[in-house]
Design an enzyme around this catalytic site. Structure first.
Site, mmCIF file in Angstrom:
data_model
loop_
_atom_site.group_PDB
_atom_site.id
_atom_site.type_symbol
_atom_site.label_atom_id
_atom_site.label_comp_id
_atom_site.label_asym_id
_atom_site.label_seq_id
_atom_site.Cartn_x
_atom_site.Cartn_y
_atom_site.Cartn_z
ATOM 1 N N ASP A 139 9.400 2.632 -0.051
ATOM 2 C CA ASP A 139 10.896 2.335 -0.567
ATOM 3 C C ASP A 139 11.062 0.960 -1.494
ATOM 4 O O ASP A 139 12.350 0.915 -1.857
ATOM 5 C CB ASP A 139 11.671 1.983 0.771
ATOM 6 C CG ASP A 139 11.007 0.665 1.459
ATOM 7 O OD1 ASP A 139 10.070 0.005 1.122
ATOM 8 O OD2 ASP A 139 11.558 0.309 2.696
ATOM 9 N N ARG A 183 16.934 -3.714 3.861
ATOM 10 C CA ARG A 183 17.286 -2.598 3.153
ATOM 11 C C ARG A 183 18.538 -2.236 3.136
ATOM 12 O O ARG A 183 19.341 -2.977 3.452
ATOM 13 C CB ARG A 183 16.460 -1.273 3.792
ATOM 14 C CG ARG A 183 14.814 -1.462 3.968
ATOM 15 C CD ARG A 183 14.178 -0.110 4.274
ATOM 16 N NE ARG A 183 14.855 1.011 3.708
ATOM 17 C CZ ARG A 183 14.539 2.238 3.987
ATOM 18 N NH1 ARG A 183 13.572 2.459 4.860
ATOM 19 N NH2 ARG A 183 14.975 3.241 3.438
ATOM 20 N N TYR A 226 7.545 -4.602 9.218
ATOM 21 C CA TYR A 226 5.894 -4.107 9.190
ATOM 22 C C TYR A 226 5.423 -5.023 10.353
ATOM 23 O O TYR A 226 5.371 -6.375 10.034
ATOM 24 C CB TYR A 226 5.295 -4.353 7.984
ATOM 25 C CG TYR A 226 5.651 -3.483 6.868
ATOM 26 C CD1 TYR A 226 5.110 -2.233 6.573
ATOM 27 C CD2 TYR A 226 6.309 -3.836 5.721
ATOM 28 C CE1 TYR A 226 5.369 -1.325 5.927
ATOM 29 C CE2 TYR A 226 6.735 -2.986 4.699
ATOM 30 C CZ TYR A 226 6.349 -1.605 4.565
ATOM 31 O OH TYR A 226 6.614 -1.052 3.727
ATOM 32 N N PRO A 279 0.884 -0.695 2.782
ATOM 33 C CA PRO A 279 2.131 -0.576 1.949
ATOM 34 C C PRO A 279 2.922 -1.840 1.969
ATOM 35 O O PRO A 279 4.022 -1.991 1.548
ATOM 36 C CB PRO A 279 2.844 0.594 3.050
ATOM 37 C CG PRO A 279 2.248 0.341 4.258
ATOM 38 C CD PRO A 279 0.688 -0.262 4.101
#
Lengths: 657, 657
Positions: free
Chosen positions: A52, A280, A288, A364
């Site tokens: 993302d 977001r 995470y 990631p």
């Protein structure tokens, strides 16, 4: 059982996989007008979760195709970065609050928007530029690849060395089974902790008598992920090892009294592991979360049945204590085992290429996956396009591996260092040698940020980058410092504000370098009010207008842009600039969109572009950029040596007569 | 002949005409969720030509619906304005070069894009927000209007005083005949020099047995142009007279050595008339060209057969000499006779309204037509929406005419002055009394520009604008100067950069005032680090949280926004701001999008919003904006008097229990 019909057709470029890398490649094909196909084994595009983060360079690239504005509008913007570490009492407290990215290196900053939306913007763009001829064919996957080895060296137009058998799945086959029946989207099926199901899909399809077809292709690109089927056909390996670090990922709307929940945060708890907070869009936050209580077994794999949203949020609650953290809405979740691996080869005989996760996998958290994958394809796409069209020498295809494998290796090294610093327990004091020093972590983080921006990529000397001792010396003369705002060979052409000479409108100069498959000759004309400089410009332009080698390429494949440094109102486009710099068309009149000036705008201040680019305001210089905005040549604005440099660069790249 | 079936249905708002005014109104209906219909007698939307200028306020309004970015991206931006006048030798020369608009009054500046594209963006937006339920019904026009006079005063939900018979044309009927068979789009059929064809369309439709339907409506808005059928049913007039000035319009790709062809230019020739140059998108330029050789006849109308692209370009060539001007491509052309007329009434019993060209016509050169028409509808739409929903008192509908007729009158006066100055012959010297003084022209032009920006609109005292002596005195205390960047009662809420408290992201504050039908209570909280100020804020918030009158409206119809002036990092959202300012939701947690701060951003400088808005940095103030961003109330942040002012404002507007 009746045997299904097998049709046969031809295409120039076959793309396998419609994630960010495959879609970026298809976008290039659409913008270059190439006969391409793109297939994906999944029956639907993804709807939430996954990668993302979009870094600055990725946004510059998306902007060159006309996509960035949609992303920019919908995304959450990352402005600030906070670091939380244990205090002397063992409780976490904010130790640092800094800008997420340094100022002045790009007109963009880092943003977050889920991959599904970005894929949607790619699809719309491909549809528009291919005039609705290029579509992702979903539920379609390759079943066999035959390479006519003896034909690979011949890149002429009617030669198709690749034969690929494609299988068309039924809808049912192409839909991945979710691991639970809950309504929460579960990403485990695409996690690296789950075995690949490609072969299963093929087998089941055969049982169901799915149809197949044969494609004869000139080139093929495997953008088919970490388990790449294409890579396996070529016998190439990913090198590297998994670690013992296991992390969970939650996309939730958090209910929390943690004060920095809308900033990007790196949280190291004293003994419960680490967590990263990525705010977001749509009130979501991605977390995470290090799962310290879950360890891989003897085979090196963790038991995924132990990982649920409930175990992940429990781990997060321990890390973020004494603050509270719960949620009512979870959008998506997954888990992964950190490991860094890079492909041995990116290219088979300049005919089959691998891009994205097929050649590099990593954790990631640095937000690199989607970005580096797109950049791979952005590097490769125009090269394929121009070779297919017979414009450039096929040998430029070899620069894909030399340029991108180094980036992948740098990424892996970065991720390796960074993951260990992030997954390690914070040091209690200076004597605590097994703990991670938080000052060291902060420095690595900020340095890593610059790497992660994608702006520091520096391609080495090649047919496409005229880096040799002479060229390096010229650059040293022209550039005044080493930061990312200066023009440097092998790096992306930076962006500063300039004005259109004809109407005074301010533009970020990089936005004039659209991804349309054209090289660009950028003439920094300097002070055109000086008779000496004006004479140099006229002589250089005369060489350009009369070059028999370039006659075939000018405008169609080489866009010519000029930027001067005299006061805008003191000069006149038609009177002071040779016509080759703003060509006349019998139907459209003179061109008003090619000549720019570094002057003060009426409403948006002064770009000061010459100073920021590191170009002499009096003498200017000449720059050639590749179709991907990377600087291929820098030289003097000089009708002799400088002109030879420019023409020589193109002679080394284009096919000629 | 069989009689066609006539169906009958109900709707809340019927909009007649799908030009800019009608589409703006439909956009409001979509955003407010109103049961509306919009019909247009034409079978297709327009493809080129017509109005094309968008002023700053129009862009702010489009942005509030989410359309401005598409317009901004495609449009040509007007940056610079050049004036050309005869020199002593009688030849034109550039006498002035100035910014097209002064700096700092809006985040936008003036742009040009043809009406067809803007209508397209409206249609897409209407489709999205109405969830595909509201469409323009083309080839449909009203044939009769019956008003139940005795029902007009009762605005309860089940009362439909209007009965409208609609006729559905065939495709052929709904397509206007072009006046020539050439491929150039000819705008004469919609020019004011051509008779209206509405009645023809109805008659022909009857002969062809087109179907009809009956609609029972609560409200109806005639956005049906200068020849408004709706206006004629009401018996209202347009007052004013045509002049003798006739102008031609050409949209061409010019081939010219005139140096300022990509700037906005006003050209006065010595004796061949005047011309205005408006550079447009896609290499087009619009030319407004005075046709000095064509005069109206005794009836006051000009012979249109004499007007062709060829006669218009000839006139232009004489004006622009000694420069050359030709073209190969003409996109559209038309001609018009200057006249200023304004409607006697904009409203019949708060049931039938007129907007746009139906109530004001004028010359197009100032780029006002589309803008003022859209602003009419922007003023009316939310009022209709909130009355239909039973939220506000029906009496607010009366403010449509009081607010917008004054603007129309100002526009007509402006255009009258401006047209005469522009169409007049330039004075040869100070003794030349019948000529136009060019210094006077320049001053009028620049002053007119500010009027034309749409930002200077100042609505008078009403139920919706709490302008009385006390209020004016408060404003005088709060505001420091009179320019357009300051908060003023009756004027639009200006835009300056502020930061989101939670994540530090910079926003133009006006972009937080979306057109969603909500009023806004904007609390400038001042220096919340001061205990005195913090106590005032808490007391005011307590009043807000406990108001029994507002309980029904808060958040759903009154959005609450806060902006403080303390350093962002010195305060914490959850600790320092009462929950009513960032409400908690059991599923979504706390709201992070309602509290802002006037502080320095990391990457985009300092908005200095308090100073620019004219608000005291220590004490702050309280502002109420209407759903159209106009300021309805300004008062102190004070739990007694200030609170009473706020609550009193809403008690005067909302229905209550």
């Amino acid at each position: 059982m009746t045997k299904p019909e097998t049709s046969e057709s031809k295409c120039d470029v076959l793309i396998v996989g419609a994630g960010p890398a495959g879609l970026m490649l298809a976008t290039w094909m659409a913008h270059c007008g190439i006969n391409a196909r793109i297939v994906d084994k999944r029956g639907t595009k993804i709807f939430s979760g996954q990668a993302d983060g979009l870094q600055m360079r990725s946004l510059e690239v998306l902007d060159s195709f006309g996509i960035a504005d949609r992303v920019w509008k919908e995304a959450n913007h990352l402005i600030e970065m906070c670091m939380w570490n244990p205090g002397e009492d063992g409780k976490i407290r904010r130790s640092d609050r800094v800008p997420d990215m340094p100022d002045g290196i790009s007109r963009f900053y880092q943003i977050v928007l889920h991959q599904g939306r970005i894929e949607r913007f790619f699809l719309d763009n491909i549809k528009k530029y291919s005039k609705d001829t290029l579509h992702v064919e979903r539920g379609v996957l390759p079943e066999s690849l035959d390479i006519s080895e003896n034909l690979c060296g011949d890149h002429s137009a009617d030669n198709y060395p690749l034969t690929v058998k494609l299988r068309h799945l039924t809808d049912e086959e192409a839909t991945p089974a979710q691991s639970t029946s809950s309504t929460i989207q579960d990403g485990l099926f695409r996690s690296n902790m789950v075995e690949d199901d490609t072969d299963d899909l093929i087998r089941r399809s055969k049982e169901k008598q799915g149809t197949t077809e044969i494609i004869k292709a000139k080139y093929m690109v495997g953008c088919d992920g970490a388990h790449s089927w294409t890579r396996r056909q070529l016998g190439f390996q990913l090198e590297g090892e998994p670690t013992d670090f296991i992390w969970g990922v939650l996309d939730i709307i958090p209910i929390t009294d943690f004060p920095d929940i809308r900033s990007r945060c790196a949280i190291h708890s004293a003994s419960s592991g680490s967590m990263m907070v990525i705010p977001r869009e749509n009130k979501l936050v991605r977390l995470y979360i290090q799962l310290t209580e879950i360890k891989p077994d003897a085979s090196g794999r963790a038991d995924r049945s132990k990982i649920t949203p409930s175990t992940i949020i429990s781990a997060a609650q321990k890390i973020i204590a004494p603050y509270n953290l719960t949620y009512e809405y979870c959008d998506w979740w997954t888990a992964y085992q950190i490991g860094q691996r890079v492909g041995t080869n990116f290219d088979y005989k300049s005919r089959v290429f691998l891009a994205g996760d097929a050649v590099h996998t990593h954790s990631p958290k640095a937000g690199q996956g989607m970005n580096v994958s797109m950049q791979d394809a952005f590097n490769l796409g125009w090269k394929l396009g121009l070779v297919v069209k017979g414009i450039t020498q096929p040998s430029i295809l070899q620069t894909y591996q030399t340029e991108r494998r180094k980036v992948a290796q740098d990424l892996i090294d970065f991720d390796h260092r960074f993951s260990r610093l992030f997954s390690g327990r914070p040091a209690k004091d200076v004597l605590d040698e097994t703990g991670v020093n938080m000052t060291e972590f902060k420095e690595a983080f900020l340095k890593g940020n610059l790497f992660a921006s994608g702006l520091s990529v520096d391609y080495g000397a090649s047919q496409l980058v005229a880096k040799d001792k002479t060229a390096e010396a010229q650059v040293a003369q022209i550039t005044k410092n080493e930061d990312l705002s200066v023009i440097k060979l092998g790096m992306r052409f930076p962006s500063h504000q300039v004005l259109n000479q004809a109407d005074g409108r301010p533009w970020q100069f990089q936005t004039r370098l659209k991804s349309d498959g054209r090289f660009r000759l950028i003439i920094f004309a300097g002070n055109v009010l000086s008779p000496t400089q004006s004479a140099l410009l006229n002589s250089f332009a005369a060489k350009l207008a009369s070059s028999s080698f370039l006659a075939k390429y000018i405008y169609s494949t080489i866009d010519v842009l000029t930027c001067h440094s005299a006061p805008r109102t003191a000069v006149d486009l038609l009177r002071d600039f040779p016509e080759v710099l703003h060509p006349f068309d019998p139907k459209l009149g003179w061109d008003y969109e090619s000549v720019y000036v570094d002057d003060v705008s009426y409403h948006q201040g002064f770009g000061d572009a010459y100073v920021k680019y590191g170009v002499d305001k009096e003498k200017g210089c000449v720059v050639v950029t590749r179709p991907d905005q990377y600087v291929g040549y820098v030289g003097e604005l000089d009708p002799d040596k400088g002109w030879e440099g420019v023409e020589g660069y193109f002679k080394g790249v284009f096919v000629g007569k």
